[in-house]
Design a protein around this motif. Structure first.
Motif, PDB file in Angstrom:
ATOM      1  N   ARG A 257     118.424 112.607  50.940  1.00 32.54           N
ATOM      2  CA  ARG A 257     117.914 111.246  50.747  1.00 32.54           C
ATOM      3  C   ARG A 257     117.373 111.098  49.339  1.00 32.54           C
ATOM      4  O   ARG A 257     116.906 112.068  48.741  1.00 32.54           O
ATOM      5  N   ILE A 258     117.479 109.882  48.843  1.00 35.87           N
ATOM      6  CA  ILE A 258     116.933 109.559  47.528  1.00 35.87           C
ATOM      7  C   ILE A 258     115.696 108.702  47.765  1.00 35.87           C
ATOM      8  O   ILE A 258     115.744 107.728  48.523  1.00 35.87           O
ATOM      9  N   GLY A 259     114.592 109.088  47.132  1.00 37.74           N
ATOM     10  CA  GLY A 259     113.327 108.389  47.329  1.00 37.74           C
ATOM     11  C   GLY A 259     112.866 107.734  46.044  1.00 37.74           C
ATOM     12  O   GLY A 259     112.930 108.340  44.984  1.00 37.74           O
ATOM     13  N   VAL A 260     112.401 106.490  46.165  1.00 38.57           N
ATOM     14  CA  VAL A 260     111.991 105.748  44.966  1.00 38.57           C
ATOM     15  C   VAL A 260     110.547 105.289  45.123  1.00 38.57           C
ATOM     16  O   VAL A 260     110.164 104.691  46.137  1.00 38.57           O
ATOM     17  N   LEU A 261     109.753 105.578  44.112  1.00 38.93           N
ATOM     18  CA  LEU A 261     108.352 105.188  44.069  1.00 38.93           C
ATOM     19  C   LEU A 261     108.214 104.146  42.963  1.00 38.93           C
ATOM     20  O   LEU A 261     108.736 104.336  41.859  1.00 38.93           O
ATOM     21  N   ASP A 262     107.522 103.054  43.273  1.00 33.07           N
ATOM     22  CA  ASP A 262     107.316 101.993  42.284  1.00 33.07           C
ATOM     23  C   ASP A 262     106.063 102.352  41.482  1.00 33.07           C
ATOM     24  O   ASP A 262     104.962 102.431  42.051  1.00 33.07           O
ATOM     25  N   ARG A 263     106.220 102.566  40.191  1.00 34.02           N
ATOM     26  CA  ARG A 263     105.071 102.973  39.371  1.00 34.02           C
ATOM     27  C   ARG A 263     103.998 101.893  39.336  1.00 34.02           C
ATOM     28  O   ARG A 263     102.840 102.178  39.023  1.00 34.02           O
ATOM     29  N   GLN A 264     104.387 100.651  39.644  1.00 36.27           N
ATOM     30  CA  GLN A 264     103.401  99.559  39.640  1.00 36.27           C
ATOM     31  C   GLN A 264     102.725  99.383  40.992  1.00 36.27           C
ATOM     32  O   GLN A 264     101.837  98.553  41.150  1.00 36.27           O
ATOM     33  N   ASP A 265     103.192 100.140  41.988  1.00 29.29           N
ATOM     34  CA  ASP A 265     102.630 100.004  43.330  1.00 29.29           C
ATOM     35  C   ASP A 265     102.748 101.337  44.073  1.00 29.29           C
ATOM     36  O   ASP A 265     103.469 101.454  45.062  1.00 29.29           O
ATOM     37  N   LEU A 266     102.006 102.322  43.575  1.00 31.00           N
ATOM     38  CA  LEU A 266     102.104 103.661  44.165  1.00 31.00           C
ATOM     39  C   LEU A 266     101.682 103.652  45.629  1.00 31.00           C
ATOM     40  O   LEU A 266     102.179 104.441  46.436  1.00 31.00           O
ATOM     41  N   ASP A 267     100.765 102.748  45.986  1.00 26.21           N
ATOM     42  CA  ASP A 267     100.271 102.732  47.365  1.00 26.21           C
ATOM     43  C   ASP A 267     101.355 102.336  48.371  1.00 26.21           C
ATOM     44  O   ASP A 267     101.218 102.598  49.569  1.00 26.21           O
ATOM     45  N   ALA A 268     102.414 101.692  47.877  1.00 31.48           N
ATOM     46  CA  ALA A 268     103.501 101.302  48.783  1.00 31.48           C
ATOM     47  C   ALA A 268     104.278 102.526  49.270  1.00 31.48           C
ATOM     48  O   ALA A 268     105.045 102.439  50.230  1.00 31.48           O
ATOM     49  N   GLY A 269     104.104 103.656  48.607  1.00 31.37           N
ATOM     50  CA  GLY A 269     104.773 104.878  49.050  1.00 31.37           C
ATOM     51  C   GLY A 269     106.237 104.929  48.630  1.00 31.37           C
ATOM     52  O   GLY A 269     106.743 104.054  47.941  1.00 31.37           O
TER      53      GLY A 269
END
Ligand SMILES: [Fe+2]
Length: 473
Positions: A257-269
């Motif tokens: 799986r490829i996982g993407v984290l939004d640097r502007q919204d780390l809390d979104a996971g």
């Protein structure tokens, strides 16, 4: 009648891999050609270099770290090499012999060393990076080791206690914000942690990330907006490791799986998108596409399966009898649709991808990858560097010589050029070993012309190594 068949020498301990044991300084090196005046700074490269005869089956990933450096100053060059003096290596020096096993054959160190040096030696042998004034030697199973600017070991560095767990050897510095972003993986929960270090060098944020199983994750990708993790099935088997077996196995049943984290919204996971299994050791770069930040593109060197065999006979790369070679690919990750496309960019085997790091995280036109003469399971020979023009879909390859074996070409930008308008203005630096003469050189290519401009003759052999960087002054 019994016939004595001599055991084949370990390929990681002979030829261009053979370790050197001295620490040396050489000034005013002989140069063929001219070192560009703008190249003012130090090229540093880390690599494995076992100080003692291994006591267990040796894999090239196991060797003690040794940093080889060439300082370029007003057209003159000087060389220095130093061991990374880990607690494990210091203990081995006191004992006068190797005490630790490695990836192919794990061995618990003597009990009195567990406290002092840990279960595995922190060789810090994989990369050497500078950030916020510190020079850090890195190996993914341990904490960074800080070195002084003259390459003496200061000791393990944990960001004043803020860093929990190990640190990847492939952190990413954001050239726009000055932050250092990285992750650490572990065979013990939490299996993955993401960390952010601010431009002043303070670790300001850690995010624990769930994975279905502990995996070996060598690199990741960072764009201006996103952090991308590839959870690929090189799975840890702790029981096998602790009983002296091979601790990493290719297990496609674990999925990918490829996982993407939004640097502007780390809390979104992390947003995970399932993909078919494959493997990647190294990424070239990543960038965002479109104004809405919903598509992130990643480029890297993809292989069908894990392409390193730690000694397990059941490993697919050996069982299939066909070496598994990586080549350059591009993934386009659509976060809106939750889909990923995978586009091969070149079918030649390639690894050691690099870009002009002043544009890291943004779309780069040029990608530099190692060119190989041959690629077998335990014997990969890089002999040149290929510059891809990813806009035009064309490439130029420079081979360093008929008998050359090289490592990763590092891009050193021309400090007088604007990377926005002249992305390829700079030079490619690489240690090149001649198998015929057994001589080593630092070769400097003009990255625009892809031609050699200078060859710095090192009065000693420099063994094959992993990653390096250029530190301008
Ligand atoms: Fe690497």
């Amino acid at each position: 009648m019994a016939i004595d068949i001599p055991e084949a020498p370990n390929p990681y301990l002979i030829g261009y891999n053979e370790p050197v044991r001295d620490e040396s300084d050489f000034a005013d090196l002989e140069v063929t050609g001219n070192i560009p005046a703008a190249l003012q700074g130090t090229y540093l490269r880390n690599g494995p270099n076992p100080a003692f005869e291994p006591v267990t089956r040796y894999h090239v990933f196991d060797g003690d770290g040794m940093v080889h450096s060439v300082r370029l100053d007003e057209g003159r060059a000087s060389y220095r090499n130093r061991y990374v003096e880990s607690q494990g290596l210091l203990a081995e020096r006191r004992a006068g012999r190797a005490l630790f096993g490695g990836l192919s054959e794990f061995r618990m160190p003597p009990a009195e060393l567990l406290e002092e040096a840990g279960m595995m030696k922190n060789t810090s042998n994989t990369n050497i990076v500078s950030h916020a004034g510190r020079l850090l030697a890195l190996m993914e199973a341990g904490k960074p080791t800080e070195l002084s600017w003259d390459l003496e070991t200061v000791g393990e560095y944990d960001y004043h206690g803020a860093l929990a767990g190990p640190m990847t050897a492939h952190p990413k510095e954001d050239p726009d914000t000055g932050e250092l972003l990285f992750f650490g993986y572990s065979p013990f929960p939490p299996y993955l942690r993401y960390h952010q270090v601010d431009p002043a060098g303070e670790l300001t944020r850690t995010v624990d990330i769930d994975l279905p199983a502990p995996v070996m994750m060598h690199d990741f990708a960072v764009s201006s907006r996103h952090v991308v993790f590839f959870d690929l099935p090189a799975v840890f088997d702790l029981d096998a490791m602790l009983s002296g077996g091979v601790g990493i196995r290719w297990e496609p049943d674990n999925g990918a799986r490829i996982g993407v984290l939004d640097r502007q919204d780390l809390d979104a996971g992390v947003r995970w998108i399932p993909v078919e299994p494959f493997y990647v050791f190294h990424f070239l770069n990543a960038y965002d596409e479109g104004a809405d930040g919903r598509t992130v593109v990643v480029e890297g060197c993809r292989s069908e399966r894990l392409n390193v065999n730690f000694g397990d006979e059941a490993m697919p790369s050996t069982a299939a009898g066909d070496p598994v070679r990586p080549s350059l690919h591009r993934w386009r990750i659509d976060l809106e649709a939750g889909s990923v496309t995978d586009e091969p960019l070149d079918d030649r085997p390639a690894d050691f991808p690099r870009v002009n790091d002043r544009l890291a995280g943004r779309r780069t036109r040029y990608g530099y990858v190692g060119h190989t003469r041959s690629w077998a399971d335990d014997d990969v020979e890089f002999d040149g560097v290929t510059r891809h023009d990813l806009n035009a879909g064309t490439s130029i390859t420079h081979v360093y010589g008929e008998h050359a074996v090289c490592g990763e070409a590092v891009f050193a930008p021309d400090p007088d050029a604007d990377p926005e308008t002249a992305e390829d203005a700079g030079w490619l630096l690489n240690f090149v070993h001649d198998r015929d003469t057994e001589r080593s050189s630092l070769v400097i290519l003009d990255a625009q012309a892809m031609e050699e401009v200078a060859r710095v003759h090192i009065p000693r052999r420099v063994p094959f190594g992993f990653h390096g960087n250029w530190v301008a002054e």
